[in-house]
Scaffold this motif. Structure first.
Motif, short mmCIF file in Angstrom:
data_model
loop_
_atom_site.label_atom_id
_atom_site.label_comp_id
_atom_site.label_asym_id
_atom_site.label_seq_id
_atom_site.Cartn_x
_atom_site.Cartn_y
_atom_site.Cartn_z
N GLY A 89 0.82 -1.21 0.00
CA GLY A 89 0.00 0.00 0.00
C GLY A 89 0.85 1.25 0.00
N GLY A 90 0.87 1.98 -1.11
CA GLY A 90 1.61 3.23 -1.19
C GLY A 90 3.09 3.09 -1.50
N ASP A 91 3.60 1.87 -1.70
CA ASP A 91 5.04 1.69 -1.93
C ASP A 91 5.34 1.72 -3.42
N HIS A 92 5.67 2.91 -3.94
CA HIS A 92 5.87 3.05 -5.37
C HIS A 92 7.16 2.39 -5.85
N TYR A 93 8.09 2.09 -4.93
CA TYR A 93 9.27 1.31 -5.32
C TYR A 93 8.84 -0.06 -5.84
N LYS A 94 7.97 -0.72 -5.08
CA LYS A 94 7.49 -2.04 -5.48
C LYS A 94 6.60 -1.94 -6.71
N TRP A 95 5.79 -0.88 -6.78
CA TRP A 95 4.91 -0.72 -7.93
C TRP A 95 5.72 -0.63 -9.23
N ARG A 96 6.81 0.13 -9.21
CA ARG A 96 7.64 0.26 -10.41
C ARG A 96 8.19 -1.09 -10.83
N ALA A 97 8.66 -1.87 -9.85
CA ALA A 97 9.23 -3.18 -10.17
C ALA A 97 8.18 -4.11 -10.76
N TYR A 145 13.00 -11.54 -9.71
CA TYR A 145 13.49 -10.71 -10.82
C TYR A 145 14.08 -9.39 -10.33
N THR A 146 13.98 -9.14 -9.03
CA THR A 146 14.56 -7.90 -8.47
C THR A 146 15.98 -8.12 -7.97
N MET A 147 16.56 -9.28 -8.18
CA MET A 147 17.92 -9.52 -7.72
C MET A 147 18.86 -8.41 -8.21
N ARG A 148 19.67 -7.90 -7.28
CA ARG A 148 20.62 -6.81 -7.44
C ARG A 148 19.94 -5.43 -7.43
#
Length: 466
Positions: A56-64, A94-97
Motif C-alpha cells: 500500500g503506497g510503496d511506489h518502489y514495489k509498484w515500479r518493479a 526478478y529484483t535480484m541486485r
C-alpha cells in the motif's frame, strides 16, 4: 560460500563485523524524515495483511511490478490482497541486485522471523505467516516502531494540516515522539493557477482567515508555521527540482500574487521569482525558531501522464532530473548567510553527477560555531541503495567530515522499512572495517566505534535537539 543474509551480511572483514555488532547494531533509530501516517500511529493501527503493510503506497514495489509485466489491477487495482501479494512474490526473484531484493528479505527476517526466500513457491506460506502475525497486538504500528528501537519519528505535513493526531499522541504520552515537519511545497507552487488558488482557499479554512493579498497570504502561512512550532515541530522540508534564487522586490511578488488570484498567466521568470521569495521567507522563519531545514533536490516527478490521469501523483513515475543546481543553491544559501539568518540545513541530492557539488556546497557555509551546521544529506530515493550509499559516504568523507554526519533516515511510507537503517549501518561499518584492515586507517577501536555510534544516532540527537 556464505549463507544469504546471515548475521554478517555485507560485512567483509572481522573488523567490520566487530564494528557493526559492537557499535552500530545496538544504536536506536531517529527517523528525522519520513512519510509515515500520524493517523495510523495515533490509532495504533493493525494491518489486515502483509499486502496492506507492504504494497500500500510503496511506489518502489509498484515500479518493479510494472517492469515485470504485472497488470495494474494487481498493483493499485481491485484484486484481493492475496492475489496482489502473489504477483509481488512472483516479481521478487526478478529484483535480484535491486535493493528491493535485500530490503524485502531483511524485513521478512527482522519483523517476522521468516528466513525463507520469497518467490512463487513460498508466497502462500509467507503471506499466511506474516499476515497472521500482523493480527496480534505485538504487530500494531506502535509496536512495530518499538520493535525497531525507534526513538523519534518526524512525519511530513502540509501547513494546512491540523496536527490533530500529533496532538493526540502527545496528550497520550506515547513514549516515541511523533513530531510534525513543515512541508510547504504546495504553498509556493504557482505552476497552475487553479491549483494554487484552491490551496489559498484551503489555507483560509485551516487558519480561519481571509486572504485578500500577498501580505495576508504571508501572515496566514506565518501563523501556520507558529502553530507547527507550538506542536513540537523543529524541522522543515522542501521537495523541489531545484532551489530558486531569482532577484525580486516585495512589490513585484505582490503583483504576481494578484495576477494568479484573478487567473492571469504569469511568465516563467515571474514563476521563479515567486518561488524564490517564498523559499527565503520560509528560511527566515526556520532561522527565527532554530529549526533544521531540509532540501530534497533533483527529482523530475510524475513523468507518466497516463498513470497520473488514472492514479494521481506519486505513483512511481518519477526519475532523476538533470537540473542546474550550483549557482542558485550558492546564491540562496549566501543570501541567508550574509543576513546572519542561515538555519541548520541538510541538502539531499538525487543526481549522482552532483554528489561532489552538494558536498562542497555544504562546506561553504559552516560558521565555526555550530557543529555540522550544513549537512550533505544521506543518499536519497533512487540513490538509497548499496552503491548510492557508498558513494555518498565516500564523497562526504573526501570533501567534508563524515564524523559529523547525521546519518540515515527512511524517507518511507511503510512501517516495515526501518531495516534500511541497518542496511546503511552495515555498509558504513564495512567501509571502516576494510580500510582499517588495509592499513588505511589506524586500528583505534575505541574512537572508530564512537564515530560509528555518533553517525548512527548521537549526531542526529544533538543536531536536532531531540
Amino acid at each position: 560460500m556464505k549463507p544469504f543474509l546471515n548475521e554478517d551480511f555485507l560485512l567483509e572483514t572481522e573488523t567490520a563485523k566487530s564494528l557493526y555488532h559492537n557499535a552500530a547494531a545496538k544504536m536506536p533509530i531517529i527517523d528525522y524524515h519520513c512519510h509515515l501516517s500520524p493517523e495510523l500511529i495515533a490509532n495504533d493501527y493493525q494491518f489486515k495483511s502483509i499486502t496492506e503493510a507492504w504494497l500500500g503506497g510503496d511506489h518502489y514495489k509498484w515500479r518493479a511490478m510494472r517492469a515485470n509485466g504485472i497488470d495494474e489491477s494487481y498493483i493499485t487495482g481491485d484484486k484481493t490482497d492475496e492475489e496482489k501479494f502473489d504477483k509481488w512474490a512472483q516479481t521478487v526473484p526478478y529484483t535480484m541486485r535491486n535493493p528491493l531484493y535485500h530490503w524485502t528479505h531483511l524485513e521478512l527476517q527482522r519483523y517476522f522471523g521468516i528466513a525463507d526466500i520469497l518467490n512463487k513457491q513460498s508466497a502462500t506460506k509467507i503471506y499466511d505467516t506474516a499476515s497472521d502475525l500482523l493480527q496480534s497486538r505485538a504487530y500494531s504500528v506502535r509496536n512495530l516502531l518499538r520493535k525497531m528501537n525507534v526513538k523519534v519519528v518526524c512525519t511530513t505535513d502540509d501547513p494546512c494540516d491540523d496536527l490533530h493526531f500529533h496532538q493526540q499522541l502527545s496528550k497520550e504520552g506515547f513514549e516515541i515522539p511523533v513530531l510534525p515537519a513543515f512541508r510547504p511545497d504546495a504553498a509556493m507552487n504557482v505552476d497552475y493557477a487553479v491549483n494554487f488558488n484552491q490551496y489559498v482557499g484551503k489555507l483560509e479554512k485551516s487558519g480561519n482567515v481571509s486572504i485578500s493579498n500577498f501580505n495576508d497570504y504571508i501572515a496566514a502561512l506565518k501563523s501556520r508555521h507558529d502553530y507547527f512550532d507550538l506542536n513540537g515541530c523543529g524541522v522543515s522540508d522542501h521537495g523541489l527540482e531545484e532551489i530558486y534564487a531569482e532577484d525580486y522586490t516585495h512589490s513585484a511578488i505582490e503583483n504576481i500574487f494578484d495576477k494568479i488570484r484573478v487567473g492571469k498567466d504569469i511568465s516563467l521568470y515571474e514563476n521563479r521569482q515567486f518561488k524564490s521569495a517564498m523559499l527565503v521567507q520560509f528560511a527566515e522563519w526556520d532561522f527565527e525558531k532554530n529549526w533544521v531545514q531540509q532540501y530534497h533536490l533533483g527529482a523530475i516527478r510524475n513523468n507518466n501522464m497516463r498513470l497520473q490521469n488514472i492514479l494521481g501523483a506519486d505513483v512511481g513515475a518519477d526519475s532523476i532530473g538533470d537540473f542546474k543546481q550550483a549557482r542558485s543553491l550558492s546564491k540562496f544559501l549566501n543570501t541567508l548567510d550574509e543576513r546572519g539568518h542561515l538555519a541548520k540545513t541538510i541538502l539531499y541530492n538525487l543526481n549522482p553527477a552532483d554528489n561532489e557539488l552538494f558536498a562542497t556546497m555544504a562546506g561553504n557555509f559552516n560558521d565555526g560555531k555550530t557543529i555540522g551546521k550544513i549537512q550533505y544529506g544521506a543518499a536519497w530515493w533512487f540513490l538509497d541503495q548499496k552503491d548510492g550509499m557508498t558513494k555518498q559516504i565516500n564523497d562526504l568523507s573526501n570533501l567534508g567530515l563524515l564524523s559529523r554526519f547525521v546519518g540515515m533516515l527512511t524517507d518511507s511510507r511503510s512501517f516495515l522499512s526501518f531495516p534500511r537503517h541497518e542496511y546503511f549501518r552495515r555498509i558504513l561499518c564495512n567501509l571502516f572495517g576494510n580500510e582499517i584492515e588495509n592499513g588505511e586507517l589506524p586500528n583505534d577501536v575505541e574512537w572508530i566505534q564512537q564515530m560509528v555510534s555518533n553517525i548512527c544516532f548521537n549526531n542526529a540527537k544533538e543536531y536536532f535537539n531531540f
